[in-house]
Write a protein that holds these residues in place. Sequence first.
Motif, PDB file in Angstrom:
ATOM      1  N   ASP A 114      -4.557  -1.991  -7.371  1.00 42.10           N
ATOM      2  CA  ASP A 114      -5.525  -1.255  -7.825  1.00 42.10           C
ATOM      3  C   ASP A 114      -4.422  -0.102  -7.498  1.00 42.10           C
ATOM      4  O   ASP A 114      -4.288   0.558  -6.698  1.00 42.10           O
ATOM      5  CB  ASP A 114      -5.735  -0.593  -5.963  1.00 42.10           C
ATOM      6  N   ASP A 141      -4.067   4.216  -8.781  1.00 39.52           N
ATOM      7  CA  ASP A 141      -4.631   5.331  -8.717  1.00 39.52           C
ATOM      8  C   ASP A 141      -3.858   6.501  -9.840  1.00 39.52           C
ATOM      9  O   ASP A 141      -3.044   6.622  -8.868  1.00 39.52           O
ATOM     10  CB  ASP A 141      -5.232   5.691  -7.742  1.00 39.52           C
ATOM     11  N   ARG A 152      -7.723   5.571 -13.034  1.00 39.94           N
ATOM     12  CA  ARG A 152      -7.388   4.574 -12.775  1.00 39.94           C
ATOM     13  C   ARG A 152      -7.975   3.225 -12.714  1.00 39.94           C
ATOM     14  O   ARG A 152      -8.686   2.861 -13.852  1.00 39.94           O
ATOM     15  CB  ARG A 152      -8.398   4.921 -10.511  1.00 39.94           C
ATOM     16  N   ASP A 199      -3.613  -9.277  -7.025  1.00 40.60           N
ATOM     17  CA  ASP A 199      -4.613  -8.001  -7.254  1.00 40.60           C
ATOM     18  C   ASP A 199      -3.563  -7.037  -7.198  1.00 40.60           C
ATOM     19  O   ASP A 199      -2.838  -6.683  -6.387  1.00 40.60           O
ATOM     20  CB  ASP A 199      -5.838  -8.281  -6.705  1.00 40.60           C
ATOM     21  N   ASN A 242      -8.224  -1.452 -11.690  1.00 39.24           N
ATOM     22  CA  ASN A 242      -8.198  -2.457 -10.461  1.00 39.24           C
ATOM     23  C   ASN A 242      -8.658  -3.564 -11.160  1.00 39.24           C
ATOM     24  O   ASN A 242      -9.211  -3.933 -11.406  1.00 39.24           O
ATOM     25  CB  ASN A 242      -9.169  -2.272  -8.634  1.00 39.24           C
ATOM     26  N   THR A 286     -10.266  -7.083 -15.098  1.00 36.35           N
ATOM     27  CA  THR A 286     -10.041  -5.233 -14.708  1.00 36.35           C
ATOM     28  C   THR A 286     -10.895  -4.815 -14.675  1.00 36.35           C
ATOM     29  O   THR A 286     -10.928  -4.374 -16.601  1.00 36.35           O
ATOM     30  CB  THR A 286      -8.099  -4.788 -15.531  1.00 36.35           C
ATOM     31  N   ARG A 287     -10.384  -3.479 -14.094  1.00 37.46           N
ATOM     32  CA  ARG A 287     -12.089  -2.493 -14.145  1.00 37.46           C
ATOM     33  C   ARG A 287     -10.974  -0.119 -14.853  1.00 37.46           C
ATOM     34  O   ARG A 287      -9.973  -0.434 -13.746  1.00 37.46           O
ATOM     35  CB  ARG A 287     -12.174  -2.155 -13.082  1.00 37.46           C
ATOM     36  N   ASP A 324       0.795  -1.273   0.010  1.00 37.96           N
ATOM     37  CA  ASP A 324       0.286   0.459   0.134  1.00 37.96           C
ATOM     38  C   ASP A 324       0.821   1.096   0.026  1.00 37.96           C
ATOM     39  O   ASP A 324       1.280   1.447   0.628  1.00 37.96           O
ATOM     40  CB  ASP A 324      -1.148  -0.007   0.804  1.00 37.96           C
ATOM     41  N   GLU A 328      -1.937  -0.644  -4.792  1.00 39.29           N
ATOM     42  CA  GLU A 328      -2.098  -1.368  -3.051  1.00 39.29           C
ATOM     43  C   GLU A 328      -2.533  -2.642  -3.711  1.00 39.29           C
ATOM     44  O   GLU A 328      -3.137  -2.543  -5.451  1.00 39.29           O
ATOM     45  CB  GLU A 328      -2.904  -0.395  -2.716  1.00 39.29           C
ATOM     46  N   GLY A 329      -2.238  -3.479  -3.432  1.00 45.56           N
ATOM     47  CA  GLY A 329      -2.131  -4.867  -3.270  1.00 45.56           C
ATOM     48  C   GLY A 329      -1.684  -6.021  -3.180  1.00 45.56           C
ATOM     49  O   GLY A 329      -1.394  -6.069  -1.911  1.00 45.56           O
TER      50      GLY A 329
END
Length: 444
Positions: A315, A317, A338, A313, A340, A356-357, A278, A300-301
């Motif tokens: 994320d 930003d 962003r 995984d 994730n 993935t978004r 993180d 983070e992940g």
Amino acid sequence: MKRLFRVLIALGVLSALVLVALIVLLPRLAEIEEVRRQLMAAGSEATGRDVRFGELDVALMPPGLRLTEAQGSGPSSEDSPFLEGATIDLRLSWLSLLSLSVVVDSLVVEGATLRMVRGEDGLELPIPEADPTDPAEGAEPAPAEEAAASADDGGGLDLAVRDVRLRDTRIIFEDRTTEPPVLLEIADLAGKAEGKLLPRRLDFDFSGVLSSGGGLRLRGNAGADGAAELDLDLTEVQVDPFAVYAPPSVGGMGGKLSGAVSVEQTGAGGDSDRIVFDLRLEDGDFALDDVAMQGTLLAEGTLLDPTGSPSGDFDIDATQAALRYAEFFAKPAGTPARANGKLRAGPEGALRLEETRLKVDSLEADVVADIGDSIELKISAKPFDVGSLSRLVPAAAEKKIEGRASLRQFSVRQTGEKLAFGGEAELSEIRVAGADAPPVEVSG
């Protein structure tokens, strides 16, 4: 009541006798050259290096010895000492002193300079090779009283240290495997480690300040078999000195890194290594092939088996960062960006992004990506504002673009400098107007 008074009197007399014994015995220990020799020999045996010190003083409450100007030799005669300038306080076992033996329960190292060197064979730590006759992993260490009884029939020394503390210590780390060699320094290091000195398992908690900028705290446990659980907290650590560890495709790396990283390693040959992170990079300046980033990046992940077949995984930003991809894409800081999703290992060392978004400006999309020698993206997106997104494309800077579009398994493949497109794109009232050309309208 009389019995209680007798017990108290007996305890008082016994305490007085012990105190008198300490007053008599401790100065004798400091004056005996054999004790000095045994201390140096025990330190040399524990570290595998030649250990020397200057003055030897004594303390009564608690009983202990103080070594000044302690020094330990380097890996070779040509190297600087791994330890120098240290004052070391050794806290002794009370009962062992009555048998004229010396059992060290804990030690405090203050004002020391520690040097660690990483060579082609790994980190050259002052740790001798493991003795196969040592107790098995998990066995309870012998109490100080038992150790005292077995120390050379009452005249020896047992360095059965259970607790180590560092104060105002400096660590210099030299990595000779890089070109140029890396030299890092951690100042104001303080903390503690618990467990028998240089054991199969050690619990620790240390903090310090990097001379290159920023602070850190490392806590957790580690064993001689390679198993470890580490928690690293970073505070505005300058990343520039670590750029040498980046792969060749990274053209630059700078900024201040803060946050936390946790590492779990099962040991040599383990396949369940795990990293949880993180992090926040501020004033970042990063370049990877055709991708460049300046500004603030949040990440983070979780990453599993990072050195084998990585998965996990993430994320990320980058809203407060400026992003650029070759001449095709340029996002200013403040525009939403962003992503994730999940990371998987692909064939031949490639990476695959799944579930993935992605959000960039007005675009919100589901993405699948394969990243290797070539890069292929498959994007599905509900209707979005094309005009807003076009402002991030340098080639469209002189055109006014309006309308909306949606994507269904729309694909972009890059091989070298070539781009190929596929899939479906539904356009709704797209209007493109150039400075010197009539507007063009497209729908369908």
